[in-house]
Write a protein that holds these residues in place. Structure first.
Motif, short mmCIF file in Angstrom:
data_model
loop_
_atom_site.label_atom_id
_atom_site.label_comp_id
_atom_site.label_asym_id
_atom_site.label_seq_id
_atom_site.Cartn_x
_atom_site.Cartn_y
_atom_site.Cartn_z
N GLU A 1 0.82 -1.21 0.00
CA GLU A 1 0.00 0.00 0.00
C GLU A 1 0.86 1.27 0.00
O GLU A 1 0.45 2.30 -0.54
CB GLU A 1 -0.94 0.00 1.21
CG GLU A 1 -2.01 -1.08 1.14
CD GLU A 1 -3.03 -0.97 2.26
OE1 GLU A 1 -3.36 0.16 2.65
OE2 GLU A 1 -3.50 -2.01 2.74
N MET A 2 2.03 1.17 0.60
CA MET A 2 2.91 2.34 0.67
C MET A 2 3.54 2.67 -0.67
O MET A 2 3.67 3.85 -1.03
CB MET A 2 4.03 2.10 1.70
CG MET A 2 3.62 2.23 3.13
SD MET A 2 5.05 1.99 4.22
CE MET A 2 4.32 2.40 5.80
N ILE A 3 3.97 1.65 -1.39
CA ILE A 3 4.79 1.90 -2.57
C ILE A 3 4.03 1.84 -3.89
O ILE A 3 4.59 2.19 -4.94
CB ILE A 3 5.97 0.90 -2.64
CG1 ILE A 3 5.47 -0.51 -2.88
CG2 ILE A 3 6.81 0.97 -1.39
CD1 ILE A 3 6.57 -1.54 -2.96
N THR A 4 2.75 1.43 -3.87
CA THR A 4 2.04 1.25 -5.13
C THR A 4 1.36 2.50 -5.69
O THR A 4 1.00 2.48 -6.87
CB THR A 4 0.98 0.14 -5.02
OG1 THR A 4 0.14 0.40 -3.87
CG2 THR A 4 1.65 -1.22 -4.86
N PRO A 5 1.15 3.59 -4.93
CA PRO A 5 0.56 4.77 -5.58
C PRO A 5 1.41 5.21 -6.78
O PRO A 5 2.61 5.39 -6.67
CB PRO A 5 0.59 5.83 -4.47
CG PRO A 5 0.51 5.05 -3.21
CD PRO A 5 1.31 3.80 -3.49
N GLY A 6 0.75 5.33 -7.92
CA GLY A 6 1.46 5.71 -9.13
C GLY A 6 1.90 4.53 -9.98
O GLY A 6 2.34 4.71 -11.12
N ILE A 7 1.80 3.30 -9.43
CA ILE A 7 2.15 2.10 -10.19
C ILE A 7 0.87 1.47 -10.73
O ILE A 7 -0.05 1.18 -9.98
CB ILE A 7 2.91 1.08 -9.31
CG1 ILE A 7 4.21 1.68 -8.79
CG2 ILE A 7 3.19 -0.20 -10.10
CD1 ILE A 7 4.99 0.74 -7.88
N THR B 1 10.64 -7.39 -3.56
CA THR B 1 12.04 -6.96 -3.50
C THR B 1 12.29 -6.11 -2.26
O THR B 1 13.35 -6.22 -1.62
CB THR B 1 12.41 -6.16 -4.77
OG1 THR B 1 12.15 -6.95 -5.92
CG2 THR B 1 13.89 -5.78 -4.75
N MET B 2 11.32 -5.29 -1.90
CA MET B 2 11.45 -4.45 -0.71
C MET B 2 11.55 -5.30 0.55
O MET B 2 12.35 -5.01 1.45
CB MET B 2 10.26 -3.49 -0.61
CG MET B 2 10.34 -2.29 -1.54
SD MET B 2 11.66 -1.14 -1.05
CE MET B 2 11.01 -0.56 0.51
#
Length: 200
Positions: free
Chosen positions: A113-119, A131-132
């Protein structure tokens, strides 16, 4: 921030306070909680800003509570896990390995949820999150080693929890990787979550 999220955070604070009372090795407890002091305020701030799902916050609470339990007794000497160790005939206490596995399993969703905005691609989002998890797990092992030799080398196994296992760090990272891989089986659910976050 929703009241339900505030309740989850409050429960964790209570658990943390209880586990902070008379830890087995106070210096080890302090070292183990340095990241908690930094990450907990960051998570709360990010949640206020992005409003993560309740389930991701609850999964984070479960992992964080187990971490607090591990820091109270130390991962290598978590006495409440001794029964399992004896039942299966393990040569060492695997509580630390379990928590590393749960890191990959339980933290995956909030990282997603943190890294997917914009993906927009679900495959890219899942691969990046996977990977994170591995990167954070590996970085933690390195920081753990550096903290031990820099600040309190006398803590030895109490802090590192290797219990005579020369491959402890690699196996801990593998456990986190397996936990993260399990999340990939819920591909469709994560796709729905990605679509929801993109449409908000």
């Amino acid at each position: 921030m929703p009241k339900s999220h505030k309740l989850v955070y409050a429960i964790y604070v209570v658990v943390w306070i209880i586990m902070a009372i008379n830890p087995k090795y106070p210096q080890d407890w302090l070292l183990e909680n340095v990241l908690v002091f930094l990450i907990f305020p960051f998570i709360v701030w990010m949640d206020k800003k992005h409003n993560y799902s309740l389930i991701s916050i609850i999964l984070l609470l479960i992992f964080a509570s187990l971490h607090s339990l591990g820091t109270h007794y130390t991962y290598a000497e978590m006495e409440h896990f001794d029964g399992i160790t004896q039942f299966f005939g393990f040569e060492r206490n695997h509580f630390d390995r379990l928590v590393h596995f749960l890191f990959g399993l339980l933290i995956f969703r909030i990282l997603f949820e943190m890294i997917t905005p914009g993906i927009s691609s679900i495959k890219t989002a899942l691969l990046f999150t996977f990977t994170m998890v591995i990167s954070i797990s590996t970085l933690y092992e390195m920081l753990e080693w550096l903290a031990a030799i820099t600040f309190h080398p006398e803590l030895g196994i109490a802090f590192l929890g290797t219990q005579g296992d020369v491959w402890d760090s690699q196996q801990d990272t593998l456990a986190a990787m397996i936990g993260a891989l399990i999340n990939l089986a819920f591909y469709k659910n994560y796709k729905k979550l990605l679509d929801y976050n993109r449409d908000r």
